[in-house]
Design an enzyme around this catalytic site. Structure first.
Site, PDB file in Angstrom:
ATOM      1  N   LYS A  90       0.720  -1.248  -0.033  1.00  0.00           N
ATOM      2  CA  LYS A  90       0.013  -0.098   0.261  1.00  0.00           C
ATOM      3  C   LYS A  90       0.706   1.275  -0.074  1.00  0.00           C
ATOM      4  O   LYS A  90       0.492   2.538  -0.621  1.00  0.00           O
ATOM      5  CB  LYS A  90      -0.865   0.027   1.299  1.00  0.00           C
ATOM      6  CG  LYS A  90      -1.865  -1.060   1.256  1.00  0.00           C
ATOM      7  CD  LYS A  90      -3.149  -0.965   0.124  1.00  0.00           C
ATOM      8  CE  LYS A  90      -4.337  -1.835   0.202  1.00  0.00           C
ATOM      9  NZ  LYS A  90      -5.191  -1.781  -0.778  1.00  0.00           N
ATOM     10  N   GLU A 112      -9.801   5.627   2.986  1.00  0.00           N
ATOM     11  CA  GLU A 112     -10.650   4.521   3.942  1.00  0.00           C
ATOM     12  C   GLU A 112      -9.638   3.446   4.005  1.00  0.00           C
ATOM     13  O   GLU A 112      -8.520   3.271   3.429  1.00  0.00           O
ATOM     14  CB  GLU A 112     -11.652   4.154   2.867  1.00  0.00           C
ATOM     15  CG  GLU A 112     -11.392   3.182   1.979  1.00  0.00           C
ATOM     16  CD  GLU A 112     -10.366   3.509   0.828  1.00  0.00           C
ATOM     17  OE1 GLU A 112      -9.434   2.849   0.302  1.00  0.00           O
ATOM     18  OE2 GLU A 112     -10.323   4.801   0.572  1.00  0.00           O
ATOM     19  N   SER A 376       1.769  -9.716  -0.660  1.00  0.00           N
ATOM     20  CA  SER A 376       1.445  -8.318  -0.472  1.00  0.00           C
ATOM     21  C   SER A 376       1.687  -7.600   0.708  1.00  0.00           C
ATOM     22  O   SER A 376       1.523  -6.512   0.772  1.00  0.00           O
ATOM     23  CB  SER A 376      -0.232  -8.221  -0.968  1.00  0.00           C
ATOM     24  OG  SER A 376      -0.654  -8.878  -0.276  1.00  0.00           O
TER      25      SER A 376
END
Length: 397
Positions: A90, A112, A376
């Site tokens: 991210k 969010e 990830s």
């Protein structure tokens, strides 16, 4: 198939678009114009690349998981996004978008978050650039991802609990959009996945495609060939889009793995591509889990980051054209893969990533294969929910 992708197009085939209240159109137009400017601004990309390298920790390793490879009779590589600053992919997108917000003169960013990793990454980037930050998070997700809530607060962000609806990611996005509508002049909305109205799906994918670009170069260096399979988990779909995009024109099998939840014979899942219908969610036309009246269904996944009733429109396009194969694994399969990687390789994966890892077992009978799995994120955030799960407790206590 890739022709035109580099342009800022509103649709992927029939999917995407800008299905939003009219009041948001000036903000989306402003964002498109700003991104068009920075795309051509080498100083922006120089700063972005420098931050990825010297702050976030890129490039991430491509690791040959020897014991996992031996067990499944394949060469299995892990793209180690879990080693990035903040613990997940991210940060690639958060740094890019918050840098863009600063270039646009915004003083405040909002976001969010589901599993909390995008929230932590956005709070981190906001602190780095000196911007005010608010993160919207479903109250249920706040309970199961408490460490990330505390990290966001430590970084100076205001964490806003969302107690409406399913109290998860869908509802957090709803509240973030309400905030954005109210504060358009000062606020930039950092969307964390390849969802939402154009131009967000393109912007997020372009900030995440560094994953696939690095992987492609790394696997060619060590193997001399491209892999047979590339796997990534899919919720909204940012890590998968970033991994798959540079391989779209290559002869490589791309497999996205959704959250099958409690199994194929139940409605308790989050497999939008496999069990959804064409619909509209958060400003985009895509595959959505909805009932016969078009109301959004309550979803379920042991992984907060995959617990979303829609998916990025580019994934829907890839599914329709057959370029990417989409599958689902259950909560139990993901937990089994979580334990397996921890014990065979000494790597604790995020529950999201464990869904992609779980699918490796289904490729066991394919001979002479090279498999790349996008790891990830790391699993620190998931330890409490994993260790309290009865399935896990039976196996480790």
């Amino acid at each position: 198939m890739r022709r035109g992708y580099e342009k800022m197009e509103r649709y992927f085939g029939d999917y995407g678009g800008q299905f939003v209240p009219e009041i948001l159109m000036p903000a989306l137009n402003e964002l498109e114009e700003a991104y068009d400017r920075v795309v051509k601004d080498e100083s922006f990309w120089k700063e972005y690349r420098s931050l990825l390298e010297n702050y976030a920790g890129r490039p991430t390793p491509l690791y040959l998981a020897k014991q996992l490879s031996e067990k499944y009779e394949a060469r299995i590589y892990l793209k180690r996004e879990d080693l990035l600053h903040t613990g997940a992919h991210k940060i690639n997108n958060a740094i890019g978008q918050v840098l863009l917000a600063k270039c646009m003169g915004k003083k405040r960013v909002i976001a969010e978050t589901g599993a909390g990793q995008h929230g932590v990454a956005t709070a981190t980037a906001a602190a780095l650039f000196g911007l005010e930050c608010a993160i919207y998070m479903g109250s249920e997700d706040m309970e199961r991802q408490r460490p990330n809530v505390e990290r966001m607060a430590l970084l100076g962000a205001k964490v806003v609990p969302v107690g409406t609806g399913s109290k998860t990611l869908k509802d957090a996005i709803n509240e973030a959009m309400r905030d954005w509508i109210t504060n358009l002049q000062t606020t930039y909305y950092v969307i964390g996945s390849v969802v939402g109205p154009y131009p967000y799906p393109v912007i997020v994918r372009n900030f995440q495609k560094v994953i696939g670009e690095e992987t492609k170069a790394q696997v060619l260096e060590v193997e001399g060939n491209l892999p047979d399979y590339v796997l990534a988990c899919v919720g909204g779909g940012s890590n998968a889009a970033g991994m798959f995009y540079p391989f779209i024109d290559e002869n490589v099998k791309l497999i996205g793995v959704e959250a099958g939840g409690k199994g194929p014979n139940t409605d308790e899942h989050a497999a939008s591509l496999l069990k959804g219908k064409i619909g509209y969610l958060h400003g985009s036309k895509t595959m959505v889990l909805q009932d016969q009246w078009g109301q959004i269904k309550v979803t379920h996944s042991i992984s907060a980051g995959l617990d979303y009733p829609g998916v990025g429109p580019e994934h829907t396009f890839w599914k329709e054209t057959g370029r990417v194969q989409y599958e689902a694994v259950t909560d139990e399969e993901a937990l089994e893969a979580f334990l397996e990687l921890s014990r065979l390789e000494g790597i604790v994966p995020a529950l999201e990533s464990a869904h992609a890892l779980a699918f490796v077992k289904r490729l066991r009978d394919r001979e002479g294969k090279t498999i790349v799995v996008n790891l990830s994120g790391r699993g620190d955030k998931d330890l409490e929910s994993v260790l309290n799960n009865p399935y896990v407790r039976e196996r480790i206590l």
